[in-house]
Design a protein around this motif. Sequence first.
Motif, PDB file in Angstrom:
ATOM      1  N   TRP A 296       0.845  -1.204   0.000  1.00 55.25           N
ATOM      2  CA  TRP A 296       0.000   0.000   0.000  1.00 55.25           C
ATOM      3  C   TRP A 296       0.875   1.248   0.000  1.00 55.25           C
ATOM      4  CZ3 TRP A 296      -4.144  -0.575   4.431  1.00 55.25           C
ATOM      5  CH2 TRP A 296      -5.011  -1.611   4.121  1.00 55.25           C
ATOM      6  N   PRO A 297       0.348   2.349  -0.493  1.00 54.31           N
ATOM      7  CA  PRO A 297       1.076   3.616  -0.366  1.00 54.31           C
ATOM      8  C   PRO A 297       1.303   3.947   1.120  1.00 54.31           C
ATOM      9  CG  PRO A 297      -0.729   3.839  -1.924  1.00 54.31           C
ATOM     10  CD  PRO A 297      -0.896   2.495  -1.255  1.00 54.31           C
ATOM     11  N   LYS A 298       2.411   4.603   1.400  1.00 51.65           N
ATOM     12  CA  LYS A 298       2.790   4.889   2.781  1.00 51.65           C
ATOM     13  C   LYS A 298       1.686   5.614   3.544  1.00 51.65           C
ATOM     14  CE  LYS A 298       6.432   6.875   5.624  1.00 51.65           C
ATOM     15  NZ  LYS A 298       7.731   7.526   5.646  1.00 51.65           N
TER      16      LYS A 298
ATOM     17  N   ASP B 299      -1.500   5.424   3.179  1.00 51.98           N
ATOM     18  CA  ASP B 299      -2.581   4.489   3.501  1.00 51.98           C
ATOM     19  C   ASP B 299      -2.174   3.569   4.657  1.00 51.98           C
ATOM     20  OD1 ASP B 299      -4.180   5.604   1.530  1.00 51.98           O
ATOM     21  OD2 ASP B 299      -3.629   4.108   0.031  1.00 51.98           O
ATOM     22  N   LEU B 300      -0.922   3.119   4.645  1.00 51.75           N
ATOM     23  CA  LEU B 300      -0.422   2.316   5.765  1.00 51.75           C
ATOM     24  C   LEU B 300      -0.489   3.117   7.063  1.00 51.75           C
ATOM     25  CD1 LEU B 300       2.700   0.642   4.132  1.00 51.75           C
ATOM     26  CD2 LEU B 300       0.711  -0.540   5.048  1.00 51.75           C
ATOM     27  N   GLN B 301      -0.047   4.374   7.001  1.00 54.05           N
ATOM     28  CA  GLN B 301      -0.058   5.223   8.186  1.00 54.05           C
ATOM     29  C   GLN B 301      -1.483   5.449   8.686  1.00 54.05           C
ATOM     30  OE1 GLN B 301       2.222   8.432   6.398  1.00 54.05           O
ATOM     31  NE2 GLN B 301       4.000   7.921   7.668  1.00 54.05           N
ATOM     32  N   ALA B 302      -2.439   5.625   7.780  1.00 52.25           N
ATOM     33  CA  ALA B 302      -3.837   5.830   8.177  1.00 52.25           C
ATOM     34  C   ALA B 302      -4.393   4.582   8.853  1.00 52.25           C
ATOM     35  CB  ALA B 302      -4.689   6.206   6.968  1.00 52.25           C
ATOM     36  N   ASN B 303      -4.074   3.417   8.320  1.00 48.55           N
ATOM     37  CA  ASN B 303      -4.552   2.171   8.910  1.00 48.55           C
ATOM     38  C   ASN B 303      -3.952   1.975  10.300  1.00 48.55           C
ATOM     39  OD1 ASN B 303      -4.161  -0.961   9.355  1.00 48.55           O
ATOM     40  ND2 ASN B 303      -5.961  -0.681   8.058  1.00 48.55           N
ATOM     41  N   ILE B 304      -2.656   2.196  10.428  1.00 50.23           N
ATOM     42  CA  ILE B 304      -1.989   2.037  11.721  1.00 50.23           C
ATOM     43  C   ILE B 304      -2.530   3.051  12.726  1.00 50.23           C
ATOM     44  CG2 ILE B 304       0.232   2.277  12.910  1.00 50.23           C
ATOM     45  CD1 ILE B 304       1.477   1.023  10.293  1.00 50.23           C
ATOM     46  N   ALA B 305      -2.740   4.288  12.308  1.00 53.80           N
ATOM     47  CA  ALA B 305      -3.302   5.312  13.195  1.00 53.80           C
ATOM     48  C   ALA B 305      -4.701   4.905  13.661  1.00 53.80           C
ATOM     49  CB  ALA B 305      -3.338   6.666  12.496  1.00 53.80           C
ATOM     50  N   PHE B 306      -5.497   4.337  12.743  1.00 48.20           N
ATOM     51  CA  PHE B 306      -6.828   3.866  13.116  1.00 48.20           C
ATOM     52  C   PHE B 306      -6.724   2.801  14.201  1.00 48.20           C
ATOM     53  CE2 PHE B 306     -10.072   0.644  12.898  1.00 48.20           C
ATOM     54  CZ  PHE B 306     -11.252   1.366  12.917  1.00 48.20           C
TER      55      PHE B 306
ATOM     56  N   ALA C 242     -17.492  -4.729  14.387  1.00 47.12           N
ATOM     57  CA  ALA C 242     -17.867  -3.919  13.226  1.00 47.12           C
ATOM     58  C   ALA C 242     -16.999  -2.673  13.139  1.00 47.12           C
ATOM     59  CB  ALA C 242     -19.344  -3.541  13.293  1.00 47.12           C
ATOM     60  N   ARG C 243     -16.677  -2.083  14.284  1.00 45.91           N
ATOM     61  CA  ARG C 243     -15.785  -0.910  14.283  1.00 45.91           C
ATOM     62  C   ARG C 243     -14.409  -1.290  13.748  1.00 45.91           C
ATOM     63  NH1 ARG C 243     -16.431   0.836  20.371  1.00 45.91           N
ATOM     64  NH2 ARG C 243     -14.551   2.044  19.946  1.00 45.91           N
ATOM     65  N   ALA C 244     -13.883  -2.443  14.183  1.00 49.72           N
ATOM     66  CA  ALA C 244     -12.573  -2.903  13.702  1.00 49.72           C
ATOM     67  C   ALA C 244     -12.633  -3.197  12.200  1.00 49.72           C
ATOM     68  CB  ALA C 244     -12.137  -4.151  14.464  1.00 49.72           C
ATOM     69  N   SER C 245     -13.738  -3.753  11.749  1.00 50.89           N
ATOM     70  CA  SER C 245     -13.907  -4.111  10.344  1.00 50.89           C
ATOM     71  C   SER C 245     -13.805  -2.902   9.420  1.00 50.89           C
ATOM     72  CB  SER C 245     -15.268  -4.785  10.157  1.00 50.89           C
ATOM     73  OG  SER C 245     -15.541  -5.002   8.807  1.00 50.89           O
ATOM     74  N   ALA C 246     -14.161  -1.743   9.945  1.00 52.24           N
ATOM     75  CA  ALA C 246     -14.194  -0.527   9.133  1.00 52.24           C
ATOM     76  C   ALA C 246     -12.840   0.179   9.049  1.00 52.24           C
ATOM     77  CB  ALA C 246     -15.244   0.434   9.682  1.00 52.24           C
ATOM     78  N   ALA C 247     -11.772  -0.477   9.465  1.00 59.51           N
ATOM     79  CA  ALA C 247     -10.437   0.132   9.370  1.00 59.51           C
ATOM     80  C   ALA C 247     -10.191   0.591   7.941  1.00 59.51           C
ATOM     81  CB  ALA C 247      -9.363  -0.868   9.788  1.00 59.51           C
ATOM     82  N   PRO C 248      -9.515   1.735   7.779  1.00 61.50           N
ATOM     83  CA  PRO C 248      -9.302   2.250   6.424  1.00 61.50           C
ATOM     84  C   PRO C 248      -8.309   1.405   5.630  1.00 61.50           C
ATOM     85  CG  PRO C 248      -8.118   3.594   8.006  1.00 61.50           C
ATOM     86  CD  PRO C 248      -8.928   2.613   8.799  1.00 61.50           C
ATOM     87  N   GLY C 249      -8.618   1.268   4.363  1.00 64.16           N
ATOM     88  CA  GLY C 249      -7.740   0.577   3.431  1.00 64.16           C
ATOM     89  C   GLY C 249      -7.187   1.569   2.429  1.00 64.16           C
ATOM     90  N   PRO C 250      -6.787   1.108   1.251  1.00 59.22           N
ATOM     91  CA  PRO C 250      -6.260   2.007   0.229  1.00 59.22           C
ATOM     92  C   PRO C 250      -7.237   3.143  -0.088  1.00 59.22           C
ATOM     93  CG  PRO C 250      -5.814  -0.260  -0.371  1.00 59.22           C
ATOM     94  CD  PRO C 250      -6.720  -0.292   0.826  1.00 59.22           C
ATOM     95  N   GLY C 251      -6.704   4.331  -0.137  1.00 61.82           N
ATOM     96  CA  GLY C 251      -7.524   5.507  -0.429  1.00 61.82           C
ATOM     97  C   GLY C 251      -8.429   5.917   0.717  1.00 61.82           C
ATOM     98  N   GLY C 252      -8.289   5.258   1.870  1.00 64.45           N
ATOM     99  CA  GLY C 252      -9.104   5.597   3.031  1.00 64.45           C
ATOM    100  C   GLY C 252     -10.460   4.921   3.075  1.00 64.45           C
ATOM    101  N   ALA C 253     -10.784   4.134   2.054  1.00 65.82           N
ATOM    102  CA  ALA C 253     -12.078   3.435   2.037  1.00 65.82           C
ATOM    103  C   ALA C 253     -12.099   2.360   3.122  1.00 65.82           C
ATOM    104  CB  ALA C 253     -12.317   2.796   0.672  1.00 65.82           C
ATOM    105  N   PRO C 254     -13.225   2.195   3.823  1.00 62.33           N
ATOM    106  CA  PRO C 254     -13.310   1.138   4.835  1.00 62.33           C
ATOM    107  C   PRO C 254     -13.043  -0.231   4.209  1.00 62.33           C
ATOM    108  CG  PRO C 254     -15.212   2.591   4.969  1.00 62.33           C
ATOM    109  CD  PRO C 254     -14.463   2.960   3.722  1.00 62.33           C
TER     110      PRO C 254
END
Length: 131
Positions: free
Chosen positions: A20-22, A24-31, A100-112
């Motif tokens: 993933w782009p950096k 997107d990785l950072q957004a997922n980890i922050a989530f 369900a909250r965990a399931s919605a973690a952001p992926g590429p482009g920030g999409a759940p």
Amino acid sequence: MKYILMMNCPKTGYETFGAWPKKDLQANIAFMIGFDKDLRKEGVLVSAEGLASPQEAKRVRAGKDGAPITDGVFPEAKEYLAGYWIVDVETPEQAYAIAARASAAPGPGGAPMNMPIEVRQVMSGPPEDLL
């Protein structure tokens, strides 16, 4: 009641995630960091861990002499356990809502990602009728 919420990923998930782009990785980890902090504040988090890549995993069984025998990675598996949370809540529905909250973690482009999270009650011991 304690529940384990297990996050599985497909066999290629670790390589895909790493590509993933950096941002997107950072957004997922922050989530995930924020999610864990929220569960701690809510007083429901017992434990949470992310797991190392399946390439680092070994299957272990006892040999005839009791010594460990290890096998390599799991080539036949289609999915791997990527991480888990153990929560202590009053109802199964609360565990489902957390999953369900965990399931919605952001992926590429920030999409759940809407990844499936397996929820199972953690047993404190064997059923009474088997003791």
